[in-house]
Design a protein around this motif. Structure first.
Motif, PDB file in Angstrom:
ATOM      1  N   GLU A 153      -1.172   7.281   0.008  1.00  0.00           N
ATOM      2  CA  GLU A 153      -2.340   7.257  -0.084  1.00  0.00           C
ATOM      3  C   GLU A 153      -3.390   6.225  -0.541  1.00  0.00           C
ATOM      4  N   GLU A 154      -2.925   5.118  -0.665  1.00  0.00           N
ATOM      5  CA  GLU A 154      -4.390   3.780  -0.543  1.00  0.00           C
ATOM      6  C   GLU A 154      -4.634   3.759   1.259  1.00  0.00           C
ATOM      7  N   TRP A 155      -3.058   3.926   2.061  1.00  0.00           N
ATOM      8  CA  TRP A 155      -3.660   4.269   3.375  1.00  0.00           C
ATOM      9  C   TRP A 155      -4.443   5.338   4.242  1.00  0.00           C
ATOM     10  N   HIS A 211       0.703  -1.177  -0.098  1.00  0.00           N
ATOM     11  CA  HIS A 211       0.423   0.691  -0.174  1.00  0.00           C
ATOM     12  C   HIS A 211       1.106   1.052   0.088  1.00  0.00           C
ATOM     13  N   THR A 212      -0.023   2.182  -0.754  1.00  0.00           N
ATOM     14  CA  THR A 212       1.328   3.555  -0.957  1.00  0.00           C
ATOM     15  C   THR A 212       1.028   4.328   0.768  1.00  0.00           C
TER      16      THR A 212
END
Length: 82
Positions: A35-37, A32-33
């Motif tokens: 941003e995804e978190w 996960h990036t």
């Protein structure tokens, strides 16, 4: 339990983090990036509130905030490893 101590809450967050780790694994988390978190945390923050009534103290609010806290820990752990 109606009233939680900080220790009780931290125990609940640790239990949730343990559950997440065993469900998904650290390898999955590292994919996960940031941003995804952020999006995952926003998803559970939104689930904690009711569309027509806003955020009210409730079981759903409590459970989703525990998940949010655990996801925040996962995000820091995963991105620190990158």
């Amino acid at each position: 339990m109606d009233r939680w101590t900080r220790g009780d809450l931290l125990d609940r967050v640790a239990e949730e983090r343990f559950h997440q780790t065993h469900k998904w694994g650290p390898e999955h988390d590292r994919k996960h990036t940031p941003e995804e978190w952020k999006l995952l945390i926003e998803k559970y923050t939104q689930k904690a509130c009711f569309p027509d009534h806003g955020c009210l103290p409730s079981k759903a609010f409590e459970e989703n905030m525990i998940i949010v806290a655990s996801l925040a820990i996962a995000a820091v752990e995963a991105t620190k490893d990158q």
